[in-house]
Design an enzyme around this catalytic site. Sequence first.
Site, PDB file in Angstrom:
ATOM      1  N   HIS A   1      19.480 -12.448  92.728  1.00 51.05           N
ATOM      2  CA  HIS A   1      20.704 -13.216  92.502  1.00 51.05           C
ATOM      3  C   HIS A   1      20.405 -14.294  91.481  1.00 51.05           C
ATOM      4  CE1 HIS A   1      24.363 -15.442  93.317  1.00 51.05           C
ATOM      5  NE2 HIS A   1      24.784 -14.368  93.938  1.00 51.05           N
TER       6      HIS A   1
ATOM      7  N   ASP B   1      25.493  -7.853  98.895  1.00 51.79           N
ATOM      8  CA  ASP B   1      25.868  -6.446  98.749  1.00 51.79           C
ATOM      9  C   ASP B   1      24.894  -5.479  99.402  1.00 51.79           C
ATOM     10  OD1 ASP B   1      28.252  -6.796  97.271  1.00 51.79           O
ATOM     11  OD2 ASP B   1      27.061  -7.314  95.514  1.00 51.79           O
TER      12      ASP B   1
END
Length: 432
Positions: free
Chosen positions: A310, A367
């Site tokens: 991320h 996710d």
Amino acid sequence: MAGSDPKLTAKLVLPDSKEVVLPVIVGTEDEHAIDIRNLRQDSGYITLDNGYMNTGSTTSAITYLDGEQGILHYRGYPIEELAEKSSFVETSYLLIKGELPTISEREAFGDMLTRHSLIHEDMHQFFAGYPPTSHPMAVLSAMVTSLSAYYPDCLDRQAPVDLHITRLLSKVRTIAAFSYKKSIGQPLIYPKNSLNYCGNFLHMMFAVPSEDYEVSPVLEKALNQLLILHADHEQNCSTSTVRIVGSSGANVYAAIAAGILALWGPLHGGANQAVIEMLEEIRASGGDFKKFLDDVKNKRDNRRLMGFGHRVYKNYDPRAKILKKMCDEVLAHLGIKDPLLDLAKGMEEIALRDDYFVSKKLYPNVDFYSGIIYRAMGIPTNMFTVMFALGRLPGWIAHWKEMVDDKETKIGRPRQIYTGQRVRKYMPIEQR
Ligand code: CMC
């Protein structure tokens, strides 16, 4: 409140030894920023930051995120508490209006969402025009843009926006469910006013005219939690897109449709679909995930471990922690044993001990596990990013509204350093 602290300044020494003193802005969580807005005017220099790795585009009072510590707050409330105790509608109210609603405010907001859930009957024909191969994100973005044609007062920048916001929140849910029904060739199921937001979505997705459908309270709770976890994430790619499109004065439907399209990419919201496709591919080729991880580490075919890494989290994503636990609970309730979950857990365990992932601070993100829950709920893989969009909608709206209400908003317009040809003379074609 965040603001410029006159006691704090930063000094920049330029190559010609000229010094520029820059104001420092301090946020409510003690985040510090150097304000470079007048740098070009004062010195002739701009700053260059490909991908906005370290550039704040705005101040914002909506979401606080500390990627090093793995902290996420909406309007000051920790995500863990909201996921456990709140509903998606209440969290949407919080994000958009700034405070948690009272009972009467919550009821009025819920009633408005119920009353505006239908889309104009003429829009049903739009669904019919799409080929069966259409990705639901293409349909969703086009439908959201089309809403502006049915509510043209959105083009008037002085008109009140509350009704448009309600319409978006309620109708995007209907559009998402209708596009699924259309894709599998089933009749559209209209919203049912007696159901709440998430229950109504499940009803429109899974009811069929010939049978009774009862919404499972466990799935309804799981959906509420999933949408809450996706509801905002400060200045990510799609939210920044919403802000930048909105900053031109484009209407709210156009700005949100642009956000939906930005979300579609596999490095952003499209990662939830990509994770399941990756896990299915590994399983189909014998389940050797160590070989897959080896390919990732050696950057073979530019492979990435989807659902990992991320831009801002350099620690375990707090949303992924909640989702991993939810995965076990939902699958146990439904009596499903999904081999992809075992595969995902096995890959996570190895990756979190592997020097490649550890040194680059790559952890599971939102996710990694969400797709396994959606799959267990019966939602098809190509609808996962639509689910993300449904969840992110209140965040996009909150940011759009904050941007519109801010007197200091300017049209988003970054600068560049030009690296092309210097001025040259045009040659007629026969002389080239
Ligand atoms: N698998 C393998 N290597 C990775 C991964 C990954 N998932 N993510 C980053 N890296 C490596 C990358 O190759 C680079 O290595 P090197 O320094 O040797 O060149 C280093 O880590 C830094 O990566 P980056 O691409 O410069 O980092 P970024 O901050 O620009 O990218 C990211 C962030 C999310 C795009 C990236 O981590 C990624 O592609 N992850 C997989 C896609 C994904 O799961 N996206 C969903 C993000 S969460 C939902 C959302 O809010 O969007």
